[in-house]
Enzyme design. Structure first.
Site, PDB file in Angstrom:
ATOM      1  N   ARG A   1      -8.057  51.023  -8.408  1.00  0.00           N
ATOM      2  CA  ARG A   1      -8.311  50.509  -9.754  1.00  0.00           C
ATOM      3  C   ARG A   1      -7.190  50.888 -10.724  1.00  0.00           C
ATOM      4  O   ARG A   1      -7.100  50.327 -11.822  1.00  0.00           O
ATOM      5  CB  ARG A   1      -9.663  50.953 -10.294  1.00  0.00           C
TER       6      ARG A   1
ATOM      7  N   GLU B   1     -16.240  68.930  13.511  1.00  0.00           N
ATOM      8  CA  GLU B   1     -15.842  70.084  12.679  1.00  0.00           C
ATOM      9  C   GLU B   1     -14.433  69.907  12.130  1.00  0.00           C
ATOM     10  O   GLU B   1     -13.920  70.783  11.468  1.00  0.00           O
ATOM     11  CB  GLU B   1     -15.894  71.361  13.514  1.00  0.00           C
TER      12      GLU B   1
ATOM     13  N   ASP C   1     -10.642  55.846 -19.562  1.00  0.00           N
ATOM     14  CA  ASP C   1     -11.393  56.547 -18.507  1.00  0.00           C
ATOM     15  C   ASP C   1     -11.715  57.964 -18.952  1.00  0.00           C
ATOM     16  O   ASP C   1     -10.916  58.602 -19.629  1.00  0.00           O
ATOM     17  CB  ASP C   1     -10.511  56.666 -17.247  1.00  0.00           C
TER      18      ASP C   1
HETATM   19  C1  LIG Z   1     -10.887  67.420   8.228  1.00  0.00           C
HETATM   20  O1  LIG Z   1     -11.891  68.381   8.449  1.00  0.00           O
HETATM   21  C2  LIG Z   1     -13.194  68.057   8.112  1.00  0.00           C
HETATM   22  C3  LIG Z   1     -13.525  66.853   7.442  1.00  0.00           C
HETATM   23  C4  LIG Z   1     -14.883  66.617   7.135  1.00  0.00           C
HETATM   24  C5  LIG Z   1     -15.277  65.338   6.400  1.00  0.00           C
HETATM   25  O2  LIG Z   1     -14.938  65.457   5.025  1.00  0.00           O
HETATM   26  C6  LIG Z   1     -15.883  66.075   4.205  1.00  0.00           C
HETATM   27  O3  LIG Z   1     -16.930  66.532   4.648  1.00  0.00           O
HETATM   28  C7  LIG Z   1     -15.551  66.188   2.764  1.00  0.00           C
HETATM   29  C8  LIG Z   1     -14.404  65.710   2.155  1.00  0.00           C
HETATM   30  N1  LIG Z   1     -14.496  66.032   0.843  1.00  0.00           N
HETATM   31  N2  LIG Z   1     -15.641  66.726   0.629  1.00  0.00           N
HETATM   32  C9  LIG Z   1     -16.317  66.829   1.811  1.00  0.00           C
HETATM   33  C10 LIG Z   1     -15.864  67.548   7.488  1.00  0.00           C
HETATM   34  C11 LIG Z   1     -15.490  68.732   8.123  1.00  0.00           C
HETATM   35  C12 LIG Z   1     -16.503  69.723   8.474  1.00  0.00           C
HETATM   36  C13 LIG Z   1     -16.350  71.071   8.108  1.00  0.00           C
HETATM   37  C14 LIG Z   1     -17.335  71.975   8.454  1.00  0.00           C
HETATM   38  C15 LIG Z   1     -18.459  71.548   9.176  1.00  0.00           C
HETATM   39  N3  LIG Z   1     -18.594  70.243   9.503  1.00  0.00           N
HETATM   40  C16 LIG Z   1     -17.658  69.350   9.175  1.00  0.00           C
HETATM   41  C17 LIG Z   1     -14.154  69.004   8.428  1.00  0.00           C
END
Ligand SMILES: COc1cc(COC(=O)c2cn[nH]c2)cc(-c2cccnc2)c1
Length: 250
Positions: free
Chosen positions: A161, A119, A176
Site C-alpha cells: 500500500r 520450529e 497513517d
Molecule cells: C523462522 O522461525 C519460526 C517462524 C515461525 C512463524 O512465524 C511466527 O510465528 C511469527 C512471526 N511473527 N510473529 C510470529 C514460528 C516459529 C516457531 C518458534 C517457536 C515454536 N514454534 C514455532 C519459528
C-alpha cells in the site's frame, strides 16, 4: 517490486491475488512469484523437516530443500532483471514489524520471503544466504504462529500500500497512524460518514463546523486520547517529538 515467496503452502498466499495487492499485480506494480518448497524434495514423502539436533519438541526445516529453492528463486529473479534482493524471514524472534520497517521494505526492489513452519529453519540456511544478500528477520507480534505465511500476507499488504500508484486518490497513507508528521506515533481517532444521524446517534459538531483548524485540533486530541488509552508507550515518543518541536521554536 518483485516478491518471491518460498512455502510448503502456496495456496496460503492466494489472498495475494485479490484486493489491493491483486490490483497492484494487475497494474504491474508488483511481480509476485510463489514457489512450493516441496518441488525441491526428492524423496517419496517430499520431506522438508527432521528432528532437532540436541533433542527437544517439534521438527526443524531441513537445509537441502531451502538451499535448492532459494538458489533457484534468486537465479530466476536475477535472470528476469531483478536486483538487490532482501531475504525477509518472519519469526517471533525477529525485528518488530512497524510502519517504519514497512517504509524501509517498500523502498526495496525485490523481497524474498521464507515463511517457516514447525520450529523454524535450520540456522545454516540463514547464515549461508546472509553472506550473499541482506537478511531481515521480522516479527509481526509477540505470539507464535504455526507458520510464517500469515506474516508474509501482513508484511506484503503493509508494504504494497506504500508503493507509488497502489493506493488510489480516495485512500492515502499520508495520515497513517505512525506516518511522519503531526500525527506521528499516534493511533487513529474515530471517523464518521453519512448519514448525519443513525439510530439516534449524531456526528461531533466540530466535524460539521467547516473550521479546518478546529477539526485538525479535535482529531489530534482524539488520537492522543486513544493512544494514551491503548498505547501509553507511544505517548512518550509522541510527547518527546512535541517537546522537540517546542524546543526548536524557542
Ligand atoms: C523462522 O522461525 C519460526 C517462524 C515461525 C512463524 O512465524 C511466527 O510465528 C511469527 C512471526 N511473527 N510473529 C510470529 C514460528 C516459529 C516457531 C518458534 C517457536 C515454536 N514454534 C514455532 C519459528
Amino acid at each position: 517490486m518483485r516478491l518471491d515467496v518460498v512455502t510448503i503452502f502456496p495456496e496460503y498466499l492466494d489472498p495475494l491475488n485479490v484486493s489491493l495487492v491483486g490490483k497492484a499485480r494487475a497494474r504491474g506494480v508488483l511481480d509476485v512469484h510463489v514457489h512450493d518448497l516441496r518441488e525441491w524434495t526428492y524423496d517419496r514423502h517430499n520431506t522438508v523437516d527432521d528432528t532437532p539436533y540436541g533433542g527437544g519438541p517439534g521438527m526443524v526445516m531441513k537445509t537441502g530443500p531451502w538451499g535448492d529453492a532459494l538458489d533457484e528463486a534468486l537465479a530466476d529473479g536475477y535472470e528476469s532483471g531483478a536486483h538487490s534482493p532482501v531475504l525477509v524471514v518472519p519469526t517471533p524472534s525477529g525485528r518488530p514489524f512497524t510502519q517504519e520497517l514497512a517504509v524501509e521494505l517498500s523502498a526495496q526492489p525485490w523481497l524474498v520471503f521464507t515463511p517457516a513452519r514447525y520450529e523454524g529453519i535450520d540456522r545454516r540456511v540463514i547464515d549461508e544466504y546472509a553472506t550473499r544478500v541482506p537478511v531481515v528477520e521480522v516479527s509481526i507480534g509477540d505470539y507464535v504462529l504455526a507458520g510464517g505465511e500469515a506474516a508474509v500476507l501482513v508484511i506484503t499488504e503493509a508494504v504494497a500500500r506504500l508503493l507509488p500508484g497502489v493506493l488510489g486518490n480516495a485512500e492515502s497513507h499520508r495520515d497513517d497512524s505512525f506516518a511522519p508528521g503531526a500525527m506521528a506515533n499516534l493511533l487513529e481517532g474515530p471517523v464518521y460518514t453519512k448519514p448525519p444521524e443513525w439510530r439516534g446517534r449524531g456526528i461531533p459538531d466540530v466535524l460539521l463546523s467547516g473550521h479546518h483548524g478546529k477539526i485538525a485540533r479535535w482529531r489530534r486530541d482524539q488520537a492522543f486520547a486513544r493512544t494514551a488509552l491503548n498505547r501509553p508507550d507511544l505517548i512518550e515518543r509522541c510527547e518527546a517529538s512535541a517537546f522537540d518541536k517546542k524546543d526548536r521554536e524557542i
